[in-house]
Scaffold this motif. Structure first.
Motif, PDB file in Angstrom:
ATOM      1  N   GLN A 390       0.844  -1.202   0.000  1.00 51.02           N
ATOM      2  CA  GLN A 390       0.000   0.000   0.000  1.00 51.02           C
ATOM      3  C   GLN A 390       0.880   1.252   0.000  1.00 51.02           C
ATOM      4  O   GLN A 390       1.165   1.832   1.042  1.00 51.02           O
ATOM      5  N   THR A 391       1.326   1.648  -1.177  1.00 53.57           N
ATOM      6  CA  THR A 391       2.255   2.768  -1.321  1.00 53.57           C
ATOM      7  C   THR A 391       1.786   3.708  -2.422  1.00 53.57           C
ATOM      8  O   THR A 391       1.383   3.249  -3.494  1.00 53.57           O
ATOM      9  N   THR A 392       1.840   5.013  -2.159  1.00 52.14           N
ATOM     10  CA  THR A 392       1.432   6.012  -3.137  1.00 52.14           C
ATOM     11  C   THR A 392       2.479   7.104  -3.237  1.00 52.14           C
ATOM     12  O   THR A 392       2.945   7.620  -2.209  1.00 52.14           O
ATOM     13  N   SER A 393       2.844   7.483  -4.447  1.00 54.98           N
ATOM     14  CA  SER A 393       3.751   8.600  -4.688  1.00 54.98           C
ATOM     15  C   SER A 393       2.934   9.875  -4.879  1.00 54.98           C
ATOM     16  O   SER A 393       2.061   9.934  -5.749  1.00 54.98           O
ATOM     17  N   ALA A 394       3.196  10.886  -4.036  1.00 54.28           N
ATOM     18  CA  ALA A 394       2.469  12.160  -4.129  1.00 54.28           C
ATOM     19  C   ALA A 394       3.321  13.185  -4.865  1.00 54.28           C
ATOM     20  O   ALA A 394       4.548  13.200  -4.745  1.00 54.28           O
ATOM     21  N   ASP A 395       2.657  14.051  -5.624  1.00 53.55           N
ATOM     22  CA  ASP A 395       3.360  15.077  -6.392  1.00 53.55           C
ATOM     23  C   ASP A 395       3.677  16.321  -5.587  1.00 53.55           C
ATOM     24  O   ASP A 395       4.476  17.160  -6.024  1.00 53.55           O
ATOM     25  N   SER A 396       3.033  16.475  -4.422  1.00 59.00           N
ATOM     26  CA  SER A 396       3.256  17.681  -3.625  1.00 59.00           C
ATOM     27  C   SER A 396       2.926  17.404  -2.164  1.00 59.00           C
ATOM     28  O   SER A 396       2.280  16.398  -1.829  1.00 59.00           O
ATOM     29  N   ILE A 397       3.356  18.311  -1.298  1.00 56.06           N
ATOM     30  CA  ILE A 397       3.032  18.225   0.123  1.00 56.06           C
ATOM     31  C   ILE A 397       1.530  18.334   0.328  1.00 56.06           C
ATOM     32  O   ILE A 397       0.939  17.613   1.138  1.00 56.06           O
ATOM     33  N   VAL A 398       0.887  19.225  -0.413  1.00 56.79           N
ATOM     34  CA  VAL A 398      -0.560  19.420  -0.281  1.00 56.79           C
ATOM     35  C   VAL A 398      -1.289  18.126  -0.623  1.00 56.79           C
ATOM     36  O   VAL A 398      -2.208  17.695   0.091  1.00 56.79           O
ATOM     37  N   GLU A 399      -0.896  17.496  -1.732  1.00 54.66           N
ATOM     38  CA  GLU A 399      -1.535  16.240  -2.130  1.00 54.66           C
ATOM     39  C   GLU A 399      -1.302  15.161  -1.083  1.00 54.66           C
ATOM     40  O   GLU A 399      -2.221  14.396  -0.731  1.00 54.66           O
ATOM     41  N   ALA A 400      -0.074  15.076  -0.562  1.00 55.57           N
ATOM     42  CA  ALA A 400       0.245  14.060   0.429  1.00 55.57           C
ATOM     43  C   ALA A 400      -0.579  14.242   1.701  1.00 55.57           C
ATOM     44  O   ALA A 400      -1.118  13.267   2.252  1.00 55.57           O
ATOM     45  N   SER A 405      -4.946  12.490   5.200  1.00 51.18           N
ATOM     46  CA  SER A 405      -6.110  12.810   6.030  1.00 51.18           C
ATOM     47  C   SER A 405      -7.296  11.925   5.684  1.00 51.18           C
ATOM     48  O   SER A 405      -8.007  11.427   6.562  1.00 51.18           O
ATOM     49  N   LEU A 406      -7.521  11.695   4.402  1.00 51.13           N
ATOM     50  CA  LEU A 406      -8.622  10.825   3.963  1.00 51.13           C
ATOM     51  C   LEU A 406      -8.405   9.388   4.441  1.00 51.13           C
ATOM     52  O   LEU A 406      -9.326   8.729   4.924  1.00 51.13           O
ATOM     53  N   LEU A 407      -7.182   8.916   4.310  1.00 54.11           N
ATOM     54  CA  LEU A 407      -6.877   7.544   4.689  1.00 54.11           C
ATOM     55  C   LEU A 407      -6.925   7.342   6.207  1.00 54.11           C
ATOM     56  O   LEU A 407      -7.308   6.272   6.691  1.00 54.11           O
ATOM     57  N   ALA A 408      -6.534   8.370   6.966  1.00 52.72           N
ATOM     58  CA  ALA A 408      -6.523   8.256   8.429  1.00 52.72           C
ATOM     59  C   ALA A 408      -7.930   8.212   8.996  1.00 52.72           C
ATOM     60  O   ALA A 408      -8.207   7.491   9.963  1.00 52.72           O
ATOM     61  N   GLY A 409      -8.840   8.995   8.394  1.00 50.74           N
ATOM     62  CA  GLY A 409     -10.205   9.030   8.896  1.00 50.74           C
ATOM     63  C   GLY A 409     -10.289   9.514  10.331  1.00 50.74           C
ATOM     64  O   GLY A 409      -9.493  10.349  10.765  1.00 50.74           O
ATOM     65  N   LYS A 410     -11.240   8.944  11.083  1.00 48.74           N
ATOM     66  CA  LYS A 410     -11.453   9.390  12.451  1.00 48.74           C
ATOM     67  C   LYS A 410     -10.598   8.644  13.469  1.00 48.74           C
ATOM     68  O   LYS A 410     -10.359   9.143  14.568  1.00 48.74           O
ATOM     69  N   TYR A 429       2.222  24.242   6.219  1.00 53.16           N
ATOM     70  CA  TYR A 429       0.947  23.960   5.543  1.00 53.16           C
ATOM     71  C   TYR A 429      -0.158  23.685   6.566  1.00 53.16           C
ATOM     72  O   TYR A 429      -1.264  24.253   6.481  1.00 53.16           O
ATOM     73  N   ILE A 430       0.127  22.869   7.564  1.00 48.42           N
ATOM     74  CA  ILE A 430      -0.872  22.562   8.601  1.00 48.42           C
ATOM     75  C   ILE A 430      -1.210  23.819   9.404  1.00 48.42           C
ATOM     76  O   ILE A 430      -2.372  24.065   9.744  1.00 48.42           O
TER      77      ILE A 430
END
Length: 434
Positions: A390-400, A405-410, A429-430
């Motif tokens: 389960q690995t994803t390459s992000a193009d930016s900090i914002v995308e990552a 956040s979506l994957l972490a959920g509640k 950013y945060i």
């Protein structure tokens, strides 16, 4: 010199790279009238834990009433945060004023046919000048890389030399073995200087002990087996802090706010240093020690920066630090789904970093740190995918951050770690979202 001009100058000289050695810093300080000779130092070298130990020591000194300078690198947020007195950042006005003085000295070297000092040499001379003119009683000084040829090693008035755990790092400059690297870092040990070290491999300890014998220095050893297990408080996401208690000698229930049992080891090194300072005439009450330990913080090291979902950042940029991070995550987040954001430099042992951490994550997102030495997000993702599906390459900090956040959920937690350069971007950013 304006702040913008100062920033442009710093960015320009950064392009000069690294040039280990003491000749340039010695000449630069000579032209500044040797400000370091007007100061007393706690000198810290090692691979992991230098910043935390620096924070514990300097905060206890500050609480005890000593005007305390501290110099470290790299900075996590603002460049000038690496120059602090009593834990307060240098003002922009002072930053510009003192940099103008150091720049003039550096320019005079070039005019005389010498090479321009490196960025770190400028920083080091700057810190000496700033702390001396501001009348610091003592300076807690962190090496940049190694020890023997590090620009900070020009200092003579070392009261205590501190060696934090030494691992594999900067191998291109310091060597390919623990013994070679330890020999460089032990170079901060001067004749007759008291030395504190702990948590070392046997071969590293032998190097340090040998250097102490050669210099006639007294070694204060803090082996990990003497450090009691922590009694952990629960992570408090509302206040974004941790608490843990430990015992040192006759002092029981000492409390620190930095998380992870490795921080207890760092606190022990700091307390050993304070003990040696007391023997040299410094005064600390039990209240000073307790208050200083509890108030000490260190940004970017197992630091919670948001609470919904919990978002933690850590500067685990080498194999040993990655292992320490994994152990801390096991203690504090046993029942949490963990989402990683990972960014690593190419000259690090990224394969071992991946092996040491990947087993705890549900999903790993890779990013490219803003550094010429960075391993690209895509390249890092390919390496991670060899051991974690389960690995994803992000193009930016914002995308990552958005994907994490979506994957972490509640009920999940986000852990961003690796190079401090991209952690700085995440933190900003945060903060902007808040």
């Amino acid at each position: 010199m304006t702040y913008k001009e100062a920033t442009e100058y710093i960015n320009q000289i950064k392009k000069g790279g690294i040039n280990p050695g003491l000749a340039a810093i010695d000449e630069l300080c000579r032209r500044l009238d040797y400000p370091q000779d007007k100061l007393k130092f706690i000198h810290i070298a090692g691979t992991n834990g230098k910043g935390s130990v620096l924070s514990f020591i300097s905060t206890i000194l500050k609480v005890a009433g000593y005007r305390t300078g501290r110099f470290f690198s790299p900075a996590l947020s603002d460049y000038h945060e690496r120059f602090q007195i009593n834990n307060r950042l240098i003002s922009k006005a002072d930053f510009c004023r003192y940099l103008e003085i150091v720049k003039a000295a550096a320019d005079s070297m070039v005019a005389d046919g010498l090479s321009h000092p490196t960025s770190f040499e400028i920083d080091t001379a700057f810190s000496f000048l700033y702390f001396a003119e501001k009348g610091c009683d003592i300076v807690v000084l962190e090496t940049g890389m190694g020890g023997t040829l590090d620009a900070t090693n020009i200092v003579k008035n070392t009261l205590v030399a501190v060696l934090t755990p030494i691992g594999m790092d900067h191998a291109d400059y310091l060597g390919r073995s623990y013994v070679e690297i330890a020999a460089h870092k032990a170079g901060i040990i001067k004749a007759g200087v008291q030395v504190v070290c702990g948590g070392q491999r046997d071969e590293v300890y032998d190097v340090i002990a040998g250097k102490c014998k050669e210099c006639g220095s007294v070694l204060q050893l803090s082996p990990l087996e003497q450090i009691g297990r922590a009694r952990h408080g629960k992570p408090d996401f509302k206040n974004l802090r941790f608490e843990q208690l430990f015992t040192y000698g006759k002092l029981t229930d000492l409390e620190i706010s930095m998380a992870g049992e490795h921080q207890i080891a760092n606190a022990i090194l700091a307390l050993d240093t304070i003990k040696l300072l007391k023997e040299q005439g410094f005064s600390f009450s039990e209240k000073n020690i307790r208050k200083g330990l509890k108030e000490a913080v260190w940004p970017g090291r197992f630091q919670m920066i948001a609470g919904k979902p919990p978002f933690l950042i850590d500067g685990a940029h080498n194999a040993d630090a990655a292992l320490t991070l994994a152990e801390a995550l096991k203690i504090y987040f046993t029942n949490k789904r963990i989402i990683y954001i990972m960014g690593i430099l190419r000259d690090k042992d990224y394969q071992q970093i991946i092996i040491n951490t990947s087993g705890l994550a549900e999903h790993i997102i890779t990013v490219t740190p803003p550094d010429p030495r960075a391993l690209s997000s895509y390249e890092l993702a390919l390496e991670v995918a060899k051991v974690h599906p389960q690995t994803t390459s992000a193009d930016s900090i914002v995308e990552a951050c958005g994907l994490a956040s979506l994957l972490a959920g509640k009920d999940g937690i986000i852990v961003a770690f690796g190079s401090l350069t991209f952690l700085e971007m995440i933190k900003k950013y945060i903060k902007g979202l808040k």
